[in-house]
Design a protein around this motif. Structure first.
Motif, mmCIF file in Angstrom:
data_model
loop_
_atom_site.group_PDB
_atom_site.id
_atom_site.type_symbol
_atom_site.label_atom_id
_atom_site.label_comp_id
_atom_site.label_asym_id
_atom_site.label_seq_id
_atom_site.Cartn_x
_atom_site.Cartn_y
_atom_site.Cartn_z
ATOM 1 N N SER A 266 43.946 41.838 51.675
ATOM 2 C CA SER A 266 42.767 41.295 51.041
ATOM 3 C C SER A 266 41.827 42.032 50.772
ATOM 4 O O SER A 266 41.456 41.883 49.751
ATOM 5 N N THR B 184 39.136 42.901 41.670
ATOM 6 C CA THR B 184 37.852 41.990 41.446
ATOM 7 C C THR B 184 36.731 42.731 40.858
ATOM 8 O O THR B 184 36.317 42.705 40.234
ATOM 9 N N THR C 165 43.141 42.967 46.830
ATOM 10 C CA THR C 165 42.295 42.160 45.894
ATOM 11 C C THR C 165 40.894 42.259 45.543
ATOM 12 O O THR C 165 40.729 41.986 44.701
#
Length: 284
Positions: free
Chosen positions: A135, A142, A138
């Motif tokens: 996570s 971003t 990710t």
């Protein structure tokens, strides 16, 4: 990111002369807040970031007062730079949303991880650690995408810009720079950090313990957490010793996320209020 930083630094010096002190006391107050923010050191810890976010809230409070002044209305009406200010205020809000979402995701991840660590079940811990690290990748992507978008934004004063407009543009630029620091903090270490030849040789010549200690001192709370979890997945040391280290890092990270969330949310509300004031001026 480097190009944005360069643009930001240039934008902080777009006024060669100080603002006329007789314009209004609020103008001087905004100018003073800008000077303090520009003089502050680069932020690398959650504590320093919270301080900067607090200073930005004070700045936005002053800008709110500035936007109520008749002289500000006169400066903004029929000014070609107003569209740029409106677009910039929207970009700031979008960037805040990215930061808020990242903090919210990290808060949820740390909470889940803390619950698993309490049970001390090896398989559950390993799975949850891997989920956290996946996570985090990710979230990093971003954030890096948002930071690249910031590189394209520059703030330059045109000959037609009034002193008030110039002041508002500076406030926008330094707010961008501060949110950039927050996003960089949450991203942690870059996927491939570059190191000069001399710094690499110097590091290799240091004793291992000294080098590790210096590296740890230079890491922020997010980076320390990433490193502690990576050691668990790589099985480079005693599992339960590493769990203790993770719990210590986790406690500090949770506290940092909580403080940053509160300050960022407050700044976000200030930015929304000031954007509404901009729109009200233009629709009067």
């Amino acid at each position: 990111m480097d190009s944005f930083a360069g643009n930001s630094k240039r934008s902080f010096h777009i006024r060669s002369n100080s603002l006329p002190s007789k314009l209004h006391p609020v103008v001087d107050e905004v100018d003073e807040h800008l000077c303090r923010l520009k003089a502050s050191e680069a932020t690398s810890s959650s504590h320093s970031l919270c301080q900067k976010l607090g200073s930005l809230q004070d700045l936005q409070d002053c800008i709110d007062k500035l936007l109520l002044l008749p002289l500000t209305h006169q400066a903004l009406v029929n000014n070609k730079s107003v569209d740029d200010l409106l677009e910039g205020s929207l970009k700031l809000l979008d960037l805040c949303v990215v930061a808020k979402d990242a903090l919210s995701q990290m808060k949820e991840l740390t909470h889940e991880l803390k619950c698993v660590l309490r049970r001390r079940r090896g398989d559950d811990i390993a799975r949850k650690v891997q989920k956290y690290l996946n996570s985090r990748k990710t979230i990093k992507k971003t954030i890096h995408k948002a930071l690249k978008g910031m590189e394209k934004t520059s703030f330059q004063k045109s000959d037609e810009s009034s002193e008030i407009v110039s002041l508002l543009k500076e406030a926008e630029a330094i707010t961008y720079s501060s949110i950039e620091s927050l996003l960089s903090f949450m991203a942690g270490q870059k996927f491939a950090s570059k190191m000069s030849r001399w710094s690499l040789v110097s590091k290799l010549m240091q004793p291992k313990r000294v080098a590790c200690k210096e590296e740890d001192e230079n890491r922020n709370e997010v980076e320390r957490m990433d490193v502690a979890l990576s050691l668990i997945t790589s099985h480079k040391s005693d599992f339960f010793v590493q769990v203790e280290d993770v719990q210590t890092s986790l406690k500090k990270l949770e506290s940092s996320i909580h403080d940053l969330e509160e300050d960022l949310e407050s700044l976000y509300r200030h930015l929304i209020k000031n954007r509404v004031s901009f729109l009200n001026i233009l629709t009067c």
